[in-house]
Design a protein around this motif. Sequence first.
Motif, PDB file in Angstrom:
ATOM      1  N   UNK A   1       0.839  -1.206   0.000  1.00 55.88           N
ATOM      2  CA  UNK A   1       0.000   0.000   0.000  1.00 55.88           C
ATOM      3  C   UNK A   1       0.875   1.258   0.000  1.00 55.88           C
ATOM      4  N   UNK A   2       1.859   1.299   0.867  1.00 53.02           N
ATOM      5  CA  UNK A   2       2.683   2.503   0.990  1.00 53.02           C
ATOM      6  C   UNK A   2       3.650   2.688  -0.170  1.00 53.02           C
ATOM      7  N   UNK A   3       4.081   1.592  -0.789  1.00 55.21           N
ATOM      8  CA  UNK A   3       5.007   1.695  -1.917  1.00 55.21           C
ATOM      9  C   UNK A   3       4.297   1.754  -3.265  1.00 55.21           C
ATOM     10  N   UNK A   4       2.957   1.748  -3.260  1.00 53.80           N
ATOM     11  CA  UNK A   4       2.188   1.916  -4.491  1.00 53.80           C
ATOM     12  C   UNK A   4       2.354   0.782  -5.483  1.00 53.80           C
ATOM     13  N   UNK A   5       2.520  -0.439  -4.985  1.00 54.90           N
ATOM     14  CA  UNK A   5       2.748  -1.581  -5.865  1.00 54.90           C
ATOM     15  C   UNK A   5       1.476  -2.037  -6.564  1.00 54.90           C
ATOM     16  N   UNK A   6       0.333  -1.870  -5.916  1.00 58.87           N
ATOM     17  CA  UNK A   6      -0.942  -2.289  -6.493  1.00 58.87           C
ATOM     18  C   UNK A   6      -2.063  -1.448  -5.901  1.00 58.87           C
ATOM     19  N   UNK A   7      -3.225  -1.397  -6.545  1.00 58.06           N
ATOM     20  CA  UNK A   7      -4.347  -0.625  -5.993  1.00 58.06           C
ATOM     21  C   UNK A   7      -5.005  -1.357  -4.834  1.00 58.06           C
ATOM     22  N   UNK A   8      -5.810  -0.638  -4.087  1.00 61.02           N
ATOM     23  CA  UNK A   8      -6.509  -1.230  -2.951  1.00 61.02           C
ATOM     24  C   UNK A   8      -7.632  -2.150  -3.420  1.00 61.02           C
ATOM     25  N   UNK A   9      -8.101  -2.985  -2.524  1.00 59.62           N
ATOM     26  CA  UNK A   9      -9.214  -3.878  -2.839  1.00 59.62           C
ATOM     27  C   UNK A   9     -10.445  -3.043  -3.200  1.00 59.62           C
TER      28      UNK A   9
ATOM     29  N   UNK B   1      12.953  -7.231   1.366  1.00 59.88           N
ATOM     30  CA  UNK B   1      14.120  -7.513   2.201  1.00 59.88           C
ATOM     31  C   UNK B   1      15.064  -6.311   2.217  1.00 59.88           C
ATOM     32  N   UNK B   2      15.220  -5.656   1.083  1.00 62.20           N
ATOM     33  CA  UNK B   2      16.089  -4.477   1.012  1.00 62.20           C
ATOM     34  C   UNK B   2      15.535  -3.329   1.856  1.00 62.20           C
ATOM     35  N   UNK B   3      14.209  -3.170   1.845  1.00 60.21           N
ATOM     36  CA  UNK B   3      13.582  -2.045   2.545  1.00 60.21           C
ATOM     37  C   UNK B   3      13.570  -2.229   4.058  1.00 60.21           C
TER      38      UNK B   3
ATOM     39  N   UNK C   1       6.843  -5.599  -9.779  1.00 60.48           N
ATOM     40  CA  UNK C   1       6.638  -6.293  -8.514  1.00 60.48           C
ATOM     41  C   UNK C   1       5.315  -7.055  -8.423  1.00 60.48           C
ATOM     42  N   UNK C   2       4.345  -6.669  -9.214  1.00 57.84           N
ATOM     43  CA  UNK C   2       3.003  -7.245  -9.020  1.00 57.84           C
ATOM     44  C   UNK C   2       2.204  -7.188 -10.315  1.00 57.84           C
TER      45      UNK C   2
END
Length: 369
Positions: free
Chosen positions: A286-294, A327-329, A306-307
């Motif tokens: 959610x915070x990294x903007x990888x995908x939209x919310x449900x 893991x990096x974050x 990423x997705x």
Amino acid sequence: MAYARWKHILIESQRHALKAVDEWNCSNGNYSDFLTHMHKAWHYLLHAEFHEAKIDYHYKDAQTGQYKLIDGEPKAWDLEWCLKQRYTNSADPVRLNAELFVALRNKVEHRYEHNLKIVTGGKAQALVMNYEQEMVDHFGPAFSLADQLRFPIALQTLTAEGREQLQDAAKKLPKKTRDLVAKFEAAIDSDVLDDLKYDYRVRLVPIVGKKTDADLAVNFVNLDALTDSERAVMTKAGRTGTIITKVKHVETMNPAKLRASVVAERVEAKLPFCFSVHGEHTEMWRRLGVRPAVGSADPCITDARYCIYDEPVNTYLYTDAWVAKIVKEIGTVDKYRKFFGKDPRMKQVTTLPKQADPMLDERSMGKTA
């Protein structure tokens, strides 16, 4: 009038550029023709630059050093090679934008032209603007086409109903066409994807108030010329407002992707603390903007690195790169604390009971006896 050879080439380039824009703006224009004419416009523009600079832009045989011939004439560099020579940085957004359209020109199917035109709207806008900028930067403002091009009137992009039609049309693209764009962009850095030279997206805001003679129907705002507070408002509007030139979709199926539960397991295996799928994982995408919310109106808008959205089963799948990103974050206690603002739940270490030494037992028994 007798012109230098480079100028004849440049005039031919401009002719193709204007034809391309006419095809795009015409209500019954042909997308394939737009691709073809912009391809030639860029091709001739770079040839004109090379010719003026006295750069030999013809292929030679590596062994003999002789020109490669087509119908008795030296074979000129194709557009892809011209782009590599002009933009030596492979991550240059101008080069990547043009290379994407070279790939699309080779793959476009006639029956999906309308849908593809919708999906690539922002990129097509960038393609034309980059062409204009390159021409003016190299040959001067006298060669600008700005006074011959107009902002098109498009009902679909100005109404809520029209936007829904655009989204529906984009979803009808065949998977292999969506994959072409998604896979092309998967290897591109996010900063380049957001660069206006790669994908030019706009938000229309109606102008209200008293009109002056100096007003134009369309005014452009330079973010660099705004105050910090004004820039913050405009940037937020650009991020949250309706995008009218692009509906970005990515691939919808790929068996090599991971479910969220598998991501959580793999991440936790690499960390000294716990990592839950419904806690930390949800918060991170959610915070990294990888995908939209449900429940999002358009579930396909993801970061394809990423997705992806798997439409048939209505779920999101993740990549190995997303595992590495997590893991990096947050891979250390300090990073976790900085990201989430709290301490992680450390894994419990189970201490096994110490095994008895059979030799010691035997010696003990002998002493007792």
